[in-house]
Structure formats: C-alpha cells, structure tokens
Design an enzyme around this catalytic site. Structure first.
Site, PDB file in Angstrom:
ATOM      1  N   ASP A 200     -10.796   3.122   4.205  1.00 31.22           N
ATOM      2  CA  ASP A 200     -11.217   1.796   4.114  1.00 31.22           C
ATOM      3  C   ASP A 200     -12.740   1.654   4.205  1.00 31.22           C
ATOM      4  O   ASP A 200     -13.287   0.671   4.051  1.00 31.22           O
ATOM      5  CB  ASP A 200     -10.601   1.228   5.093  1.00 31.22           C
ATOM      6  CG  ASP A 200      -9.829  -0.006   5.015  1.00 31.22           C
ATOM      7  OD1 ASP A 200      -9.549  -0.186   3.850  1.00 31.22           O
ATOM      8  OD2 ASP A 200      -9.249  -0.779   5.834  1.00 31.22           O
TER       9      ASP A 200
ATOM     10  N   LYS B 135       0.798  -1.161   0.123  1.00 34.99           N
ATOM     11  CA  LYS B 135       0.098  -0.063   0.044  1.00 34.99           C
ATOM     12  C   LYS B 135       0.925   1.249   0.020  1.00 34.99           C
ATOM     13  O   LYS B 135       0.761   2.211  -0.869  1.00 34.99           O
ATOM     14  CB  LYS B 135      -0.837   0.078   1.205  1.00 34.99           C
ATOM     15  CG  LYS B 135      -2.057  -1.095   1.357  1.00 34.99           C
ATOM     16  CD  LYS B 135      -2.765  -1.237   2.381  1.00 34.99           C
ATOM     17  CE  LYS B 135      -3.758  -2.478   2.473  1.00 34.99           C
ATOM     18  NZ  LYS B 135      -4.591  -2.889   3.758  1.00 34.99           N
TER      19      LYS B 135
ATOM     20  N   GLN C 255      -4.344  -0.962   9.739  1.00 37.10           N
ATOM     21  CA  GLN C 255      -4.407  -2.430   9.194  1.00 37.10           C
ATOM     22  C   GLN C 255      -5.052  -3.309  10.173  1.00 37.10           C
ATOM     23  O   GLN C 255      -4.340  -3.505  11.163  1.00 37.10           O
ATOM     24  CB  GLN C 255      -2.888  -2.672   8.844  1.00 37.10           C
ATOM     25  CG  GLN C 255      -2.622  -4.265   8.247  1.00 37.10           C
ATOM     26  CD  GLN C 255      -3.228  -4.240   6.896  1.00 37.10           C
ATOM     27  OE1 GLN C 255      -3.141  -3.250   6.129  1.00 37.10           O
ATOM     28  NE2 GLN C 255      -3.732  -5.542   6.612  1.00 37.10           N
TER      29      GLN C 255
END
Length: 286
Positions: free
Chosen positions: A121, A54, A98
């Site tokens: 997200d 990422k 994460q």
C-alpha cells in the site's frame, strides 16, 4: 461536453493483464507466485467489498490469496501478532491492512510493523520517506494509478503547473511528491485554501482528492486542463466525485469520470506493487 474521458477501467485492465504476464514470467523463471495477504478486521460492509475485489483480482492475476480475517473486537496485541506472522512468512510478498480498522485499534502502530519491502500500500514511514527523497520504493496505489493514467494519455508533466487539492497521507501528499518527481511545478491546496477556485485555475493538471462532493466546479478549471477526480461519494442518484463532472467537462481538456476513472486503478497498482515486491524479495528481475 468537450473534455476527453480518461478511461480508468480500460487502463486498469491493461495494467492487470501486464501483471498477470509478469507473474507467469516470474514462475517460469523458477520463482514462486506472489502472495498477497489482505488483512480485514471486523465486519464493515464497504471494507468487505473492497477486500473481496482485491482478492478476486489478485487470484485472476495468478497470485496466491493469503487473506486473513480477524473479529472486530480483537485486541491490539493479537492484531500485531498477525502482522508479525505475515511479515516473517516467505510466502507473503505483500501485506495490505484494510483501513479503517475498528476505533479501539492503533492502525498506525499496526502499519508500522509491516516491513517496507512488503508494504504494497506504500503507507509505511520508510516508504513515505523514500518517496520524499526520490528513492526507489513501493508507491501508494492511488497516486501511482493517477500517474499511470497521465502517462497512458500522454499528459505532459515536465514544466507543467499541477495543483493537488487534498493533503492526506493516502493520496494528496504522495501525489504531490510523484508529480514533483515528474518535473511538474506543484501547488498543494485543500478545503481551507483561500480562493480555492483561483488556485485551481492555474493548473494544467488538477488532481482533486479532498473528500468533499462537488468541491471544484467549472470556475476552478483552466480551459483545456486535465482534471483527475479521486473522490467518490454515494448520493441518491448514484456515485459522484469531488468535481462537478458535468460542468467541469465543458471546460476541461480531459477528465476522469466517477465511477470508472481513478477507482479501478487503485487495485491494479496494488497488484503491480505486489509483483514488484515478489521480484525484489526473490531476487528475480522482470
């Protein structure tokens, strides 16, 4: 094999190229380059790989890499303070925590501290509620990536029958909402659905995200259907999905491979969300 292969790697590159161009235009218009703050807690090898990818791709798109790493034994208060710090930082356009976090941490409580406008997200309760009501919001990356694949391959959704196998908040539930928003008729199924194959056979578009290797076989496919396999599992002979690819490809009209299907789209849509978030926060339209 008769099914057309849906090339997620190629579509993801197209999305990333468009994001890079959008970043250039944002900066040329007097804005700041979007800043993506990835937060990794602990030393999980798989999470480290995901975050590294990422970071690499966000930098390649011209974004600021604002990564933060906390030790695995960090306490809830310290982790929460970091999220609050990033939330208040104007250089941070998007925050990505994460998952999974170490077991002693309450990841839901940490996610709840991320402002909806920086929730790249798409996992906060506010963004989930906006999605459920059909309002503008940052969308969860994997379902948004699936929708982009379907659009890129001209898969008709309005009036189509769609079946989503899997009910997670990460993929299954938002996937169903996005398909509904595209005027599909949506059925949600899961590993405990009775006669799962029969339910799946109704689908013009089948999205399988149950996390069970080989859950759906050829007997669950309507001839000519579009099959999107979100699962990914590592076996002795390589990576596999939730769909029996070889068998299903003989029946389906189009199918995503594993790897090279949905996977690359997740990071691409993360970058797209980060650019969108930066534009909104800076008041500069794309």
């Amino acid at each position: 094999m008769t099914a057309r292969i849906i090339d997620g790697t190629a579509v993801a590159k197209k999305v990333r190229d468009e994001v890079a161009l959008g970043v250039e235009r944002l900066v040329a218009a007097g804005g700041a380059a979007p800043g993506l703050a990835t937060v990794l807690i602990g030393e999980d090898p798989a999470s480290e790989v995901y975050v590294r990818n990422k970071r690499r791709l966000s930098a390649a798109a011209g974004m600021q890499d604002l990564h933060r790493h906390l030790p695995g034994d960090v306490d809830q208060e310290t982790a929460a303070a970091l999220v609050d710090e990033l939330a208040a930082d104007p250089a941070v356009s998007g925050i990505l925590l994460q998952l999974p976090t170490p077991g002693h941490l309450d990841s839901d409580a940490l996610l709840a501290r991320i402002p909806a406008e920086k929730d790249v997200d798409g996992l906060t309760v506010l963004n989930a509620g906006r999605l459920a009501q059909g309002r503008a919001a940052l969308r969860p990356c994997t379902p948004a990536g699936v929708m982009t694949l379907l659009e890129e391959y001209d898969v008709p959704l309005s009036g189509a029958e769609a079946v989503v196998v899997g009910r997670s908040v990460l993929v299954g539930k938002p996937m169903a909402q996005l398909l509904l928003g595209a005027n599909a008729t949506v059925t949600m199924a899961h590993s405990r659905t009775r006669d799962l194959a029969e339910v799946c056979r109704r689908a013009d578009v089948l999205v399988v995200a149950a996390g069970i290797p080989g859950l759906v076989g050829a007997d669950g496919i309507k001839p000519g259907a579009t099959v999107i396999d979100v699962g990914i599992h590592r076996g002795e002979d390589g990576l596999h999905g939730d769909v029996d690819f070889d068998a299903v490809a003989e029946v389906a009209g189009a199918i995503t491979p594993v790897p090279g299907g949905v996977g690359p789209m997740t990071i691409a849509m993360l970058l797209a969300n980060t650019l969108t978030a930066a534009r909104v926060q800076q008041g500069i339209e794309g």
